[in-house]
Design an enzyme around this catalytic site. Sequence first.
Site, PDB file in Angstrom:
ATOM      1  N   TYR A  76      -8.680   6.068  41.960  1.00 21.36           N
ATOM      2  CA  TYR A  76      -9.015   5.484  40.595  1.00 21.36           C
ATOM      3  C   TYR A  76      -7.311   5.671  39.648  1.00 21.36           C
ATOM      4  CZ  TYR A  76     -11.725   6.574  36.401  1.00 21.36           C
ATOM      5  OH  TYR A  76     -11.922   6.197  34.910  1.00 21.36           O
ATOM      6  N   GLY A 121     -18.592   6.774  50.461  1.00 25.76           N
ATOM      7  CA  GLY A 121     -19.422   5.940  49.113  1.00 25.76           C
ATOM      8  C   GLY A 121     -18.759   7.492  48.183  1.00 25.76           C
ATOM      9  N   CYS A 136     -28.475  -9.806  54.508  1.00 21.16           N
ATOM     10  CA  CYS A 136     -30.108 -10.052  54.331  1.00 21.16           C
ATOM     11  C   CYS A 136     -30.513  -8.203  54.178  1.00 21.16           C
ATOM     12  CB  CYS A 136     -30.324 -11.294  54.883  1.00 21.16           C
ATOM     13  SG  CYS A 136     -31.111 -10.297  56.424  1.00 21.16           S
ATOM     14  N   ALA A 166     -13.868   6.107  42.095  1.00 22.36           N
ATOM     15  CA  ALA A 166     -13.758   7.311  41.712  1.00 22.36           C
ATOM     16  C   ALA A 166     -14.221   8.303  42.411  1.00 22.36           C
ATOM     17  CB  ALA A 166     -15.418   7.458  40.654  1.00 22.36           C
TER      18      ALA A 166
END
Length: 597
Positions: free
Chosen positions: A294, A533, A451, A287
């Site tokens: 999207y 992001g 990790c 999005a």
Amino acid sequence: MPTTLREAPAKSPASDALHPSHSSGNESARTVRAPRGPSLTCKTWAAEAALRMLMNNLDPEVAERPADLVVYGGRGQAARSWPAFDAIVDSLRRLAPDETLLVQSGKPVGVVRTHADAPRVLIANSNLVPHWATQQHFDDLAAKGLIMFGQMTAGSWIYIGTQGILQGTFETFAECGRQRFGGDLKHRLCVTAGCGGMGGAQPLAITLAGGTALIADVDPAALRRRLKDRYLDEVIDSVDAAIDAAVDYAREGNARSVGVHCNAVDLLERLLERNITPDVLTDQTSAHDPLVGYVPAEMTVAEAAIVRAKYPDEYTAMSLATMERHVRAMVELQRQGAVTFDYGNNIRQRAFDHGYQDAFAFKGFVPEYIRPQFCLGRGPFRWAALSGEERDIFITDHEILRLFPAHESEYAARLHKWILSCHKYPDALLAGDFDRCEPKFRFQGLPARICWLGLGERHRAGLLFNELVATGRVAAPIVIGRDHLDCGSVASPNRETEAMKDGTDAVSDWAILNAMVNIASGASWVSFHHGGGVGIGFSQHAGQVIVADGTPEAAARLERVLTNDPAMGVFRHADAGYDDAQQCATRARLDVPMQDW
Ligand code: NAD
């Protein structure tokens, strides 16, 4: 298709990343795979590692759309164009041990004389002066081939496939289970969408945390890919049948994942119609990018590709309208009791900008579940075996468990649980019987592991790996890096820095300092990006990668970088007023000149 739609201008060759259905001409036939083994094709291991990781990002096992140089996250690219890729490879091959390559938005623009301890590559991707940092301005430049979207680890060459995000996603869902349900997610129905490069980690992470996953994706190929990689257990095409199966699994306490081929909004609105409330609800469709990431309601992926290419403005408007419906449904399900959180794709902002005032009714995953770890300098720590041998990862897994015994802390116990859950035969790993070790989830591209480690831990792991290389226990050097999503490396007010205690969500000095600290400390390559992001205009962030080649010089750099990089997270959170970070700074004897807390 509406006749009033306005056609897009003819596309430039550099805008291929905008058109997921289009490959870049002849380049679609090109397959890139990193060299393996202990022989150098460059003059230093730092340059060799950069070259192998760039290529690894574009390995078909790793990248979402390698023909378009797109690695993950909508249109996150590794290089601006194929000629730029070739020029980067060529430059890295001839780069002297005292030279540094400069990469501007995926294009090599210069080589400068520096020194042996300096980074071999400096990367700046997608950066725009704040006033011009709009999607429109970015798209105009991208269409002319002048800029590239680097996401976080795509343009900084340290993406390692879906596994890279698997552990962080597991941390989030495990923490959600601990905080909200007093244990794990057993018997909990967890609903989400977006089964792409990052989002594809969700079904496996949910089941690892004990829950039942129901995940929608509008692209059947994305679901099939996760099925093949064993990140997803089954796919059901009918929305109702998928809901029924997932509800049954949750009731039985069966930690199983169901993929459903539909638009996220159709799944959520159907749940509302049927009065079924998930226990946990989130979303990882792309999005952050309404044009490329999207897919609007009532459109297949193939139709979306056509409309997107011909009518980008109208496509964007349709995407935003669907996102508003999507977030409304999430808020409605939250009101009915679903534990709901934003999973870092900026969908709330999109719905808010489209006029939905309550879009921020649910919080982001960082303030909810991740910030306490950031305060301790904890964050993602990933490494890849440049030998290409899985055995090297098994050896590092074994050694890292010995370095951080499970009884030492709650985090060490989680580390053991995580590493052991990556193995088909955990007993073989514990016994150091590497011939019998087998991965539980397929490695994608170069074998790699991830990790989470904190300040005081990361440099110890780095030095340990360097020793394994020096003594020949592993077959070739190990490259260590991390996501830009880390404790002190990012300013992203709708994600990593949402709701900071002192209101400094949008201050990006910290991310810039982080990049500079890593350059000064001698990382092998350092990157500074914009828009990762959450999309253009919403974030700025830095990354570092460092190579353990077994030399004493590398050991000195590893100690500096892997101490100073996480220390930035502690400085940042201590300054913002978090007690845990202030105590951590004191314990670690960090030098904070103005302790005005
Ligand atoms: P991706 O582009 O590889 O995958 C997105 C998937 O969403 C695709 O498979 C696509 O078919 C699907 N999709 C798009 N619109 C849809 C809709 N309306 N309904 C159902 N499915 C739809 O992206 P990715 O790498 O998986 O990242 C997803 C998002 O998560 C991005 O916005 C990214 O920035 C964000 N992200 C979050 C984190 C985190 O840690 N929280 C990390 C990385 C990325």
